[in-house]
Enzyme design. Structure first.
Site, PDB file in Angstrom:
ATOM      1  N   ARG A 151       0.857  -1.183   0.000  1.00  7.18           N
ATOM      2  CA  ARG A 151       0.000   0.000   0.000  1.00  7.18           C
ATOM      3  C   ARG A 151       0.895   1.235   0.000  1.00  7.18           C
ATOM      4  NH1 ARG A 151      -3.358  -2.800  -1.656  1.00  7.18           N
ATOM      5  NH2 ARG A 151      -5.383  -3.351  -0.778  1.00  7.18           N
TER       6      ARG A 151
ATOM      7  N   HIS B 184      -1.186  -0.515 -10.035  1.00  9.29           N
ATOM      8  CA  HIS B 184      -1.784  -1.455  -9.064  1.00  9.29           C
ATOM      9  C   HIS B 184      -2.191  -2.762  -9.759  1.00  9.29           C
ATOM     10  CE1 HIS B 184      -3.927  -1.589  -4.927  1.00  9.29           C
ATOM     11  NE2 HIS B 184      -3.701  -2.823  -5.354  1.00  9.29           N
TER      12      HIS B 184
END
Ligand code: NAP
Length: 311
Positions: free
Chosen positions: A226, A274
């Site tokens: 993250r 991502h």
């Protein structure tokens, strides 16, 4: 009736609902927007993908959520004080996808690809010494579902692999570390540092100036976890001072990454949107179905994410 609550585009949401209904023929999985208000009190569980948590308050008898994503940090932060349990996706197919991404981008750094790409751009012919994989030390922050499979994948490809976790572990052929002193010891030996930690109040900003300074000169960082775990300004300083050679970033504080972000153009940063380990529709539906069938049969909620640890 099981509501499906997500912020996915409608066409993607419909694909999920159709696949889940196929995997669970005895259930009725329905978009939350199509649920009648009177039906909400009959819902004990919901299937979710990063839902708007305000919607959950309309379900007075909801006891648990099954996420179709493996990372549930937003949900855990919103529901820290709620009695609703969160079950996240634990899927060997996703772990394999992550381990493949970790191997691919570790090889990219190991074989000096960013440097050779720059040389090509400058029409510059220069050979650099090849470091054998057995001498390339890779440290993994986080030895959970994704970290352990990735560690094994790297080790099987000949790298010298280490991993750090909150609780001490023993894994064959992997150097394992835990605690603050273990972190410093592992980081100081990591030519490539791979981040596979969950984002929690403890890990937020953990990869900072102090930790980056402990990495060997010329080392590289991969963040597949993250964005909030890395202090981006301090990472940029470490790259600009040439203490770090390169960073591969798949995750960011705000996604999609703003077109105004300076990270896009940085010569020593590789940006990925991502994509290191996307959820696989078929395997995820099988796992969610298995968990819900077991819950209906036993009344037991599957293993949920710890509200105390935040992961
Ligand atoms: P996990 O199974 O919960 O493992 C987390 C690991 O981190 C564990 O080894 C845990 O230690 C360690 N850890 C947690 N807090 C720590 C702390 N304060 N200090 C030291 N170690 C700590 O999680 P996972 O399934 O491997 O997933 C990790 C993260 O990957 C997810 O949270 C998500 O953010 C990210 N992810 C990214 C993508 C992508 O496409 N980019 C896809 C899926 C997931 P213990 O073993 O001691 O508990």
């Amino acid at each position: 009736m099981i509501p499906f609550i997500s912020q996915l585009p409608a066409d993607e949401e419909n694909i999920w609902i159709a696949a889940l209904n196929q995997a669970l023929p005895d259930e009725n999985i329905i978009a939350v927007t199509e649920l009648k208000p009177a039906d909400k009190k009959h819902c004990l569980l919901a299937i979710v993908a990063n839902p708007n948590t305000e919607l959950l308050a309309e379900f007075e008898n909801l006891t648990w959520l099954h996420s179709i994503w493996a990372g549930v940090e937003n949900l855990m932060m919103s529901l820290a004080d709620s009695p609703i349990d969160v079950v996240r996706l634990i899927d060997p197919t996703l772990s394999r996808a992550m381990s493949e991404a970790v191997l691919a981008w570790s090889l990219y750094l190991h074989r000096d690809m960013p440097r050779y790409a720059k040389q090509q751009h400058n029409k510059h012919w220069q050979q650099h010494q090849l470091v054998p994989a057995s001498e390339r030390r890779i440290g993994i922050l986080g030895l959970g579902e994704l970290g352990q499979v990735s560690a094994r994948q790297l080790q099987q490809n000949g790298f010298k692999v280490m991993g750090w976790s909150r609780t001490a572990k023993k894994i064959p052929n992997i150097g394992t570390y835990s605690g603050n002193s273990g972190l410093a010891e592992m980081v100081a030996q990591s030519d490539i540092l791979v981040c596979l930690l969950p984002l929690t109040p403890t890990t937020r900003g953990m990869v900072n100036k102090k930790l980056l300074a402990q990495l060997p000169q010329g080392s590289a960082v991969i963040n597949f976890a993250r964005g909030g775990i890395i202090n981006t300004d301090e990472l940029l300083n470490a790259l600009n001072s040439k203490h770090l050679s390169h960073a591969v970033l798949d995750v960011f504080d705000h996604e999609p990454l703003s077109i105004d972000s300076g990270l896009w153009q940085h010569p020593d940063i590789t940006i990925l949107p991502h994509i290191s380990a996307p959820t696989n529709l078929n395997s995820a539906c099988d796992i969610v179905a298995k968990n819900i069938i077991s819950f209906r049969a036993t009344g037991q909620i599957p293993k949920s994410v710890s509200k105390v640890n935040g992961y």
